[in-house]
Design an enzyme around this catalytic site. Structure first.
Site, mmCIF file in Angstrom:
data_model
loop_
_atom_site.group_PDB
_atom_site.id
_atom_site.type_symbol
_atom_site.label_atom_id
_atom_site.label_comp_id
_atom_site.label_asym_id
_atom_site.label_seq_id
_atom_site.Cartn_x
_atom_site.Cartn_y
_atom_site.Cartn_z
ATOM 1 N N SER A 138 0.838 -1.196 0.000
ATOM 2 C CA SER A 138 0.000 0.000 0.000
ATOM 3 C C SER A 138 0.883 1.259 0.000
ATOM 4 O O SER A 138 1.672 1.457 -0.928
ATOM 5 C CB SER A 138 -0.952 -0.048 1.201
ATOM 6 O OG SER A 138 -1.890 0.992 1.158
ATOM 7 N N ASP A 169 4.456 24.003 -0.778
ATOM 8 C CA ASP A 169 5.823 23.752 -1.206
ATOM 9 C C ASP A 169 6.313 22.340 -0.872
ATOM 10 O O ASP A 169 7.477 22.136 -0.500
ATOM 11 C CB ASP A 169 6.766 24.794 -0.598
ATOM 12 C CG ASP A 169 6.730 24.817 0.931
ATOM 13 O OD1 ASP A 169 5.790 24.244 1.514
ATOM 14 O OD2 ASP A 169 7.644 25.420 1.539
ATOM 15 N N HIS A 174 -7.386 -5.268 -1.114
ATOM 16 C CA HIS A 174 -6.196 -4.467 -0.834
ATOM 17 C C HIS A 174 -5.243 -5.151 0.140
ATOM 18 O O HIS A 174 -4.025 -4.946 0.078
ATOM 19 C CB HIS A 174 -6.636 -3.108 -0.269
ATOM 20 C CG HIS A 174 -5.537 -2.130 -0.078
ATOM 21 N ND1 HIS A 174 -4.847 -1.556 -1.128
ATOM 22 C CD2 HIS A 174 -4.981 -1.619 1.055
ATOM 23 C CE1 HIS A 174 -3.930 -0.727 -0.655
ATOM 24 N NE2 HIS A 174 -3.996 -0.749 0.657
#
Length: 429
Positions: free
Chosen positions: A143, A352, A405
């Site tokens: 993951s 940023d 998953h």
């Protein structure tokens, strides 16, 4: 710290290091980094290469091994396994409202900005300099751990011999908005699948939502249960065994008493245990930031949700569960997130964020990479994974619908064995 434990068929060694909070300032503030080394009994003195495991998340410690089983069993056939508690988790200077209590919101946000995949990989390279300075090692990412693998391949490929990814190939340049547009569609389909399997689940959900709206019951943690919190159970729909767990919990949600209908105390305890936001706050604080490169997330999941009004609760329409989304209101409703609210807003506005991937480097990659892509994965969009795979030179993948998953948790020995064979040219994809 260095100590040894004996597990079922496995010897475990603890390693504790101190690494720079900011690797660009090696003489600055330090944080703890914990690594657990595993070797199979009888191989303690063997000269074995290392395999480093990157846990899913962000904000979750490496698994605590029980013994020689699952993917660890396959790995220990030929490796020493290193279970890295990523910075801010487990025994690696864990992050929570108490550990950050002495900092202002601005200081908290600045501190937390150093806990993404790029610095996790820098930590790993720092540890390699101590444990395997002359030899590249193998890495496995599950993951979010796969996001770390792609970062490693981008900026420190010289440290790698092989790489493996399960359920975690990230988009290289898409922003968080694009990720959540795809995710809401996936979650919507998982809701449909859930209700097809359990036809009375919708009635149970709607009845519980009405009760919550009218009575505002409290959880065992003391928090007030809201409909928005209830919807978060949908994160379980993307895990093997998750839909069953959600349904059986809903069956026991309400209790009939002589005083009327009340929230079942069993539900009040189990509900909180099925969500990780109080116990693993870093998951909530930095989840959207894992997609950010030179732009702010600006609470992407919250904004994008307006494009999918079916997820907004209304007593006149069926309640849908959400998925792996983080919302600003969570920092009001979850007790352990409230003290981090202001820092979370600052991080959501941060623009940023540095680049996490180098597409040019990935395009000329020389490290053998094999990945398992789960076609039904609710958390990682298949099309995005395939698009990234096409940009990484030499990446071979196994596309399968066999697993959700958490495939490596459910059938890890087989999954890792197949990827090793694929990586070494012994298996066609």
């Amino acid at each position: 710290m260095h100590s040894t434990q004996k597990l079922a068929g496995v010897i475990a060694h603890k390693h504790q290091f101190q690494v720079p909070l900011d690797h660009s300032q090696p003489n600055g503030a330090k944080i703890d980094l914990f690594v657990r080394e595993l070797v199979r009994c009888g191989k303690e003195n063997a000269d074995l290469p290392f395999l480093v495991y990157f846990q899913g998340g962000p904000g979750f410690a490496a698994q605590r091994p029980m013994g020689d089983s699952g993917w660890i069993k396959r790995a220990l056939d030929e490796y020493r396994v290193l279970l890295l508690d990523q910075r801010g988790t487990g025994l690696s200077s864990p992050i929570n409202y108490q550990s950050l209590a002495g900092l202002s919101p601005n200081e908290q946000a600045e501190y937390l900005s150093h806990f993404r995949a790029d610095n996790i990989v820098r930590d790993a390279e720092w540890v390699r300099g101590k444990l395997s300075p002359d030899t590249p090692w193998t890495i496995l990412g599950q993951s979010f751990g796969g996001f770390c693998v792609l970062n490693y391949l981008s900026f420190a490929p010289q440290g790698l011999k092989e790489a493996y990814i399960t359920g975690g190939i990230p988009p290289l340049s898409l922003n968080a908005d694009a990720v959540y547009r795809a995710t809401y569609k996936r979650v919507r389909q998982k809701n449909r699948d859930f209700h097809q399997r359990f036809p009375d689940a919708q009635a149970l959900l709607d009845k519980l939502a009405a009760h919550i709206t009218q009575h505002k019951p409290r959880l065992a943690s003391g928090e007030t249960l809201t409909v928005e919190m209830l919807q978060l159970l949908g994160i379980q729909l993307g895990m093997e065994g998750g839909p069953e767990a959600v349904y059986y919990l809903l069956e026991q949600a309400l209790l009939q008493t002589t005083q009327g209908t009340v929230l079942n105390p069993f539900f009040a305890v189990q509900f909180s245990q099925m969500l990780d936001y109080n116990s693993n706050p870093l998951f909530a604080v930095l989840h959207e930031a894992i997609y950010c490169q030179g732009q702010a997330s600006d609470w992407a999941a919250h904004r994008v949700r307006n494009d999918y009004p079916e997820f907004h609760y209304d007593a006149d329409k069926p309640l849908l569960l959400t998925g792996e989304m983080i919302y600003p209101w969570m920092f009001e409703q979850f007790a352990s997130l409230r003290p981090l609210r202001d820092a979370a807003h600052l991080l959501a506005a941060k623009q940023d964020w540095p680049a996490l991937y180098d597409e040019q480097q990935l395009g000329q990659n020389q490290v053998p990479v094999a990945a398992a892509i789960y076609s039904e994965d609710m958390f990682v969009e298949m099309e995005y994974s395939l698009a990234t795979a096409a940009k990484v030179k030499g990446l071979r993948y196994w596309l399968t619908s066999e697993y959700e998953h958490n495939g490596i948790r459910m059938d890890g020995e087989r999954v890792l064995d197949r990827l090793i064979a694929l990586n070494r040219g012994k298996l066609l994809r």
